[in-house]
Design a protein around this motif. Structure first.
Motif, PDB file in Angstrom:
ATOM      1  N   ASN A   1      -3.933  11.941  -9.757  1.00  0.00           N
ATOM      2  CA  ASN A   1      -2.582  11.919  -8.720  1.00  0.00           C
ATOM      3  C   ASN A   1      -2.631  12.738  -7.875  1.00  0.00           C
ATOM      4  O   ASN A   1      -2.417  12.506  -6.405  1.00  0.00           O
ATOM      5  CB  ASN A   1      -1.367  11.729  -9.344  1.00  0.00           C
ATOM      6  CG  ASN A   1      -1.479  10.388 -10.479  1.00  0.00           C
ATOM      7  OD1 ASN A   1      -1.970   9.372 -10.332  1.00  0.00           O
ATOM      8  ND2 ASN A   1      -0.541  10.549 -11.278  1.00  0.00           N
TER       9      ASN A   1
ATOM     10  N   TYR B   1      -6.940  -3.419  -8.370  1.00  0.00           N
ATOM     11  CA  TYR B   1      -5.795  -2.689  -8.419  1.00  0.00           C
ATOM     12  C   TYR B   1      -5.503  -2.569 -10.000  1.00  0.00           C
ATOM     13  O   TYR B   1      -5.200  -3.479 -10.775  1.00  0.00           O
ATOM     14  CB  TYR B   1      -4.620  -3.378  -7.840  1.00  0.00           C
ATOM     15  CG  TYR B   1      -4.609  -3.989  -6.354  1.00  0.00           C
ATOM     16  CD1 TYR B   1      -5.381  -3.301  -5.629  1.00  0.00           C
ATOM     17  CD2 TYR B   1      -3.919  -4.759  -5.951  1.00  0.00           C
ATOM     18  CE1 TYR B   1      -5.629  -3.342  -4.270  1.00  0.00           C
ATOM     19  CE2 TYR B   1      -4.073  -5.139  -4.636  1.00  0.00           C
ATOM     20  CZ  TYR B   1      -4.837  -4.415  -3.676  1.00  0.00           C
ATOM     21  OH  TYR B   1      -5.063  -4.735  -2.429  1.00  0.00           O
TER      22      TYR B   1
ATOM     23  N   SER C   1      -3.938  -0.646 -13.059  1.00  0.00           N
ATOM     24  CA  SER C   1      -2.530  -0.075 -13.551  1.00  0.00           C
ATOM     25  C   SER C   1      -2.740   1.239 -14.122  1.00  0.00           C
ATOM     26  O   SER C   1      -3.980   1.766 -14.587  1.00  0.00           O
ATOM     27  CB  SER C   1      -1.929  -0.789 -14.551  1.00  0.00           C
ATOM     28  OG  SER C   1      -2.536  -0.895 -15.948  1.00  0.00           O
ATOM     29  N   GLU C   2      -1.832   2.114 -14.508  1.00  0.00           N
ATOM     30  CA  GLU C   2      -1.870   3.425 -14.954  1.00  0.00           C
ATOM     31  C   GLU C   2      -2.294   3.297 -16.455  1.00  0.00           C
ATOM     32  O   GLU C   2      -2.923   4.185 -16.980  1.00  0.00           O
ATOM     33  CB  GLU C   2      -0.416   4.092 -14.841  1.00  0.00           C
ATOM     34  CG  GLU C   2      -0.547   5.610 -15.595  1.00  0.00           C
ATOM     35  CD  GLU C   2       0.796   6.423 -15.540  1.00  0.00           C
ATOM     36  OE1 GLU C   2       0.774   7.362 -16.088  1.00  0.00           O
ATOM     37  OE2 GLU C   2       1.883   5.857 -14.539  1.00  0.00           O
TER      38      GLU C   2
ATOM     39  N   SER D   1       1.467  -0.292  -4.876  1.00  0.00           N
ATOM     40  CA  SER D   1       3.065  -0.533  -5.471  1.00  0.00           C
ATOM     41  C   SER D   1       3.413  -1.892  -5.647  1.00  0.00           C
ATOM     42  O   SER D   1       3.401  -2.798  -4.832  1.00  0.00           O
ATOM     43  CB  SER D   1       4.031   0.273  -4.767  1.00  0.00           C
ATOM     44  OG  SER D   1       5.224   0.006  -5.534  1.00  0.00           O
TER      45      SER D   1
ATOM     46  N   GLN E   1       0.917  -1.300   0.080  1.00  0.00           N
ATOM     47  CA  GLN E   1       0.063  -0.003   0.217  1.00  0.00           C
ATOM     48  C   GLN E   1       0.970   1.391   0.164  1.00  0.00           C
ATOM     49  O   GLN E   1       1.962   1.201   0.653  1.00  0.00           O
ATOM     50  CB  GLN E   1      -0.569  -0.161   1.289  1.00  0.00           C
ATOM     51  CG  GLN E   1      -2.085   0.846   0.955  1.00  0.00           C
ATOM     52  CD  GLN E   1      -3.273   0.024   1.668  1.00  0.00           C
ATOM     53  OE1 GLN E   1      -4.173   0.065   1.065  1.00  0.00           O
ATOM     54  NE2 GLN E   1      -3.306  -0.153   2.886  1.00  0.00           N
TER      55      GLN E   1
ATOM     56  N   ILE F   1       3.152   1.807  -9.983  1.00  0.00           N
ATOM     57  CA  ILE F   1       1.983   2.231  -9.070  1.00  0.00           C
ATOM     58  C   ILE F   1       0.625   1.845  -9.934  1.00  0.00           C
ATOM     59  O   ILE F   1       0.429   1.689 -10.925  1.00  0.00           O
ATOM     60  CB  ILE F   1       2.126   3.732  -9.232  1.00  0.00           C
ATOM     61  CG1 ILE F   1       3.349   4.213  -8.103  1.00  0.00           C
ATOM     62  CG2 ILE F   1       0.540   4.204  -8.419  1.00  0.00           C
ATOM     63  CD1 ILE F   1       3.235   3.812  -6.584  1.00  0.00           C
ATOM     64  N   TYR F   2      -0.297   1.215  -8.903  1.00  0.00           N
ATOM     65  CA  TYR F   2      -1.676   0.666  -9.505  1.00  0.00           C
ATOM     66  C   TYR F   2      -2.672   1.575  -8.677  1.00  0.00           C
ATOM     67  O   TYR F   2      -2.295   2.065  -7.509  1.00  0.00           O
ATOM     68  CB  TYR F   2      -1.810  -0.723  -9.200  1.00  0.00           C
ATOM     69  CG  TYR F   2      -0.799  -1.378 -10.079  1.00  0.00           C
ATOM     70  CD1 TYR F   2      -1.282  -2.148 -11.053  1.00  0.00           C
ATOM     71  CD2 TYR F   2       0.414  -1.517  -9.636  1.00  0.00           C
ATOM     72  CE1 TYR F   2      -0.411  -3.079 -11.960  1.00  0.00           C
ATOM     73  CE2 TYR F   2       1.339  -2.621 -10.321  1.00  0.00           C
ATOM     74  CZ  TYR F   2       0.984  -3.380 -11.378  1.00  0.00           C
ATOM     75  OH  TYR F   2       1.681  -3.904 -12.189  1.00  0.00           O
ATOM     76  N   TYR F   3      -3.768   1.841  -9.076  1.00  0.00           N
ATOM     77  CA  TYR F   3      -4.748   2.698  -8.374  1.00  0.00           C
ATOM     78  C   TYR F   3      -5.768   1.665  -7.698  1.00  0.00           C
ATOM     79  O   TYR F   3      -6.025   0.606  -8.114  1.00  0.00           O
ATOM     80  CB  TYR F   3      -5.757   3.518  -9.331  1.00  0.00           C
ATOM     81  CG  TYR F   3      -4.972   4.439  -9.908  1.00  0.00           C
ATOM     82  CD1 TYR F   3      -4.462   5.722  -9.446  1.00  0.00           C
ATOM     83  CD2 TYR F   3      -4.220   4.344 -11.122  1.00  0.00           C
ATOM     84  CE1 TYR F   3      -3.649   6.818  -9.807  1.00  0.00           C
ATOM     85  CE2 TYR F   3      -3.210   5.204 -11.864  1.00  0.00           C
ATOM     86  CZ  TYR F   3      -3.091   6.389 -11.061  1.00  0.00           C
ATOM     87  OH  TYR F   3      -2.228   7.453 -11.746  1.00  0.00           O
ATOM     88  N   LYS F   4      -5.801   1.797  -6.381  1.00  0.00           N
ATOM     89  CA  LYS F   4      -6.775   0.995  -5.626  1.00  0.00           C
ATOM     90  C   LYS F   4      -8.427   1.316  -5.809  1.00  0.00           C
ATOM     91  O   LYS F   4      -8.656   2.588  -5.211  1.00  0.00           O
ATOM     92  CB  LYS F   4      -6.205   1.025  -4.094  1.00  0.00           C
ATOM     93  CG  LYS F   4      -7.247   0.192  -3.054  1.00  0.00           C
ATOM     94  CD  LYS F   4      -6.565   0.409  -1.707  1.00  0.00           C
ATOM     95  CE  LYS F   4      -7.380  -0.479  -0.858  1.00  0.00           C
ATOM     96  NZ  LYS F   4      -6.901  -0.507   0.665  1.00  0.00           N
TER      97      LYS F   4
ATOM     98  N   THR G   1      -3.566   4.109  -3.633  1.00  0.00           N
ATOM     99  CA  THR G   1      -2.582   3.694  -4.679  1.00  0.00           C
ATOM    100  C   THR G   1      -1.894   2.423  -3.975  1.00  0.00           C
ATOM    101  O   THR G   1      -1.781   2.029  -2.791  1.00  0.00           O
ATOM    102  CB  THR G   1      -1.520   4.509  -5.279  1.00  0.00           C
ATOM    103  OG1 THR G   1      -1.138   5.238  -4.118  1.00  0.00           O
ATOM    104  CG2 THR G   1      -2.348   5.645  -5.974  1.00  0.00           C
TER     105      THR G   1
ATOM    106  N   ILE H   1     -12.313   5.496  -6.418  1.00  0.00           N
ATOM    107  CA  ILE H   1     -10.683   5.223  -6.138  1.00  0.00           C
ATOM    108  C   ILE H   1     -10.274   5.714  -4.711  1.00  0.00           C
ATOM    109  O   ILE H   1     -10.533   6.990  -4.559  1.00  0.00           O
ATOM    110  CB  ILE H   1      -9.968   6.088  -7.327  1.00  0.00           C
ATOM    111  CG1 ILE H   1     -10.475   6.052  -8.847  1.00  0.00           C
ATOM    112  CG2 ILE H   1      -8.433   6.100  -7.323  1.00  0.00           C
ATOM    113  CD1 ILE H   1      -9.784   6.557 -10.020  1.00  0.00           C
TER     114      ILE H   1
END
Length: 372
Positions: free
Chosen positions: A238, A342, A344-345, A314, A26, A320-323, A312, A309
């Motif tokens: 972000n 999760y 991805s960008e 890792s 996290q 980095i991925y978004y939670k 984020t 969202i």
């Protein structure tokens, strides 16, 4: 020989770095309420936006409040019905909607907690709107197809009565934690002001830094979106998370590489690797503004789900991925990560239709460009 061995070792190391099983840590974890299920309904727009508002209420007041999703659904259906009838059936009528539909409903009708308006019978184990949706559409089609072309003035009342039967009657006042409220006074207590929230999108068929009505099927209310560059949209997302603001997300989840069961959403650099990338770290496609537009115009990217969202993650390589909080429940057999995905960008850049944020999460420069 040494050079060959060195090159082989380097190649093995490079290949191995993209064939590891995912391991996540996290990075940003913003407060949110627990994951719940939208059941057998197409009301993700209300579930996700309600979750977003619950995080906003916590941020603004420090209070944790479970708000009613169905109260906004109950007040949105009549507007969808009016639009469908007045367009003589030449519009979509279904369970779908967008985040701004919740904001529109709040602006007019206020907010209530779920404890006073659940939208289902006390003995029900979950939401199921299959019968309600079919009944409403069938009834409206009868009115529209009336050979006399003269609509009964009773149709709106019948729609309202049907909603009362399936979701519950509207409420004008209630008690919450020992205090008497109306829906509007409860909204004031939560400090939610719909005018403080903006929807951002990024498409090239309209000028950047202007507003336009996004032509997607569920935008029955003709809501306007601010159009920004893809890089600006991602930078704003972000910045919001880094500064404690969660974000509402409208996106496409129909890809083979979106999996609630595996809790992952990614875009492989080669479609042939779609199976491998769901279990092993692999390279992803570089998503440009032009490619995003191409996928949208070809219907490869469509508006089909809304989520929330909240932070984020890792992976082991620092990527980095978004939670993303989903509303499909937490059944461990079919849902990973406790109901979070999760993302991805690359997936976010390609498959996001729009985001909604509090305008204070935006930079002064961007607000100036958008004349906010």
């Amino acid at each position: 020989m040494k050079n060959i061995l060195f090159l082989l070792a380097l190649l093995f190391s490079f290949t191995n770095s993209f064939s590891q099983v995912y391991t996540f840590e996290q990075v940003i974890n913003l407060e949110t309420t627990e994951v719940i299920s939208q059941g057998t309904t197409g009301t993700c727009w209300s579930f996700s936006t309600s979750s977003f508002l619950e995080s906003e209420i916590k941020r603004l007041t420090g209070k944790q409040i479970d708000v009613s999703e169905m109260y906004q659904v109950r007040h949105t259906y009549p507007k969808k019905a009016w639009n469908y009838v007045m367009r003589q059936g030449k519009a979509q009528f279904g369970e779908g909607g967008l985040a701004h539909d919740v904001m529109n409903s709040i602006r007019e009708n206020g907010l209530v907690p779920k404890s006073v308006y659940s939208g289902m019978d006390a003995d029900a184990s979950g939401h199921n709107h299959a019968e309600l949706a079919a009944l409403l559409k069938g009834m409206l089609d009868v009115y529209i197809d009336n050979p006399s072309r003269s609509l009964s003035p009773k149709w709106q009342g019948i729609v309202s009565h049907t909603l009362d039967t399936y979701l519950g009657k509207d409420i004008t006042d209630f008690t919450y934690e020992g205090v008497q409220y109306t829906p509007k006074s409860f909204q004031a207590m939560t400090k939610i002001n719909p005018d403080n929230y903006v929807s951002l999108t990024s498409f090239t068929h309209h000028p950047f830094y202007s507003q336009f009505i996004l032509n997607i099927p569920d935008n029955f209310s003709n809501g306007s979106f601010y159009n920004v560059t893809l890089d600006d949209m991602m930078a704003t997302l972000n910045r919001a998370l880094e500064n404690g603001y969660t974000v509402e997300l409208d996106c496409d989840v129909s890809e083979r590489t979106f999996s609630a069961k595996q809790g992952l959403a990614v875009i492989p650099d080669d479609e042939a690797h779609f199976k491998e990338i769901m279990t092993q770290v692999r390279p992803e496609k570089n998503i440009t503004q032009a490619y995003r537009q191409q996928e949208f115009e070809s219907y490869a990217t469509q508006d089909d789900h809304l989520m929330h969202i909240t932070g984020t993650m890792s992976d082991q390589n620092g990527k980095i991925y978004y939670k993303v909080k989903n509303s499909w429940g937490t059944d461990d057999m079919y849902i990973a990560n406790g109901g979070f995905v999760y993302m991805s960008e690359a997936y976010m850049r390609l498959k996001t239709i729009a985001i909604m944020i509090h305008k204070d999460a935006m930079t002064k420069d961007l607000k100036k460009k958008l004349k906010l």
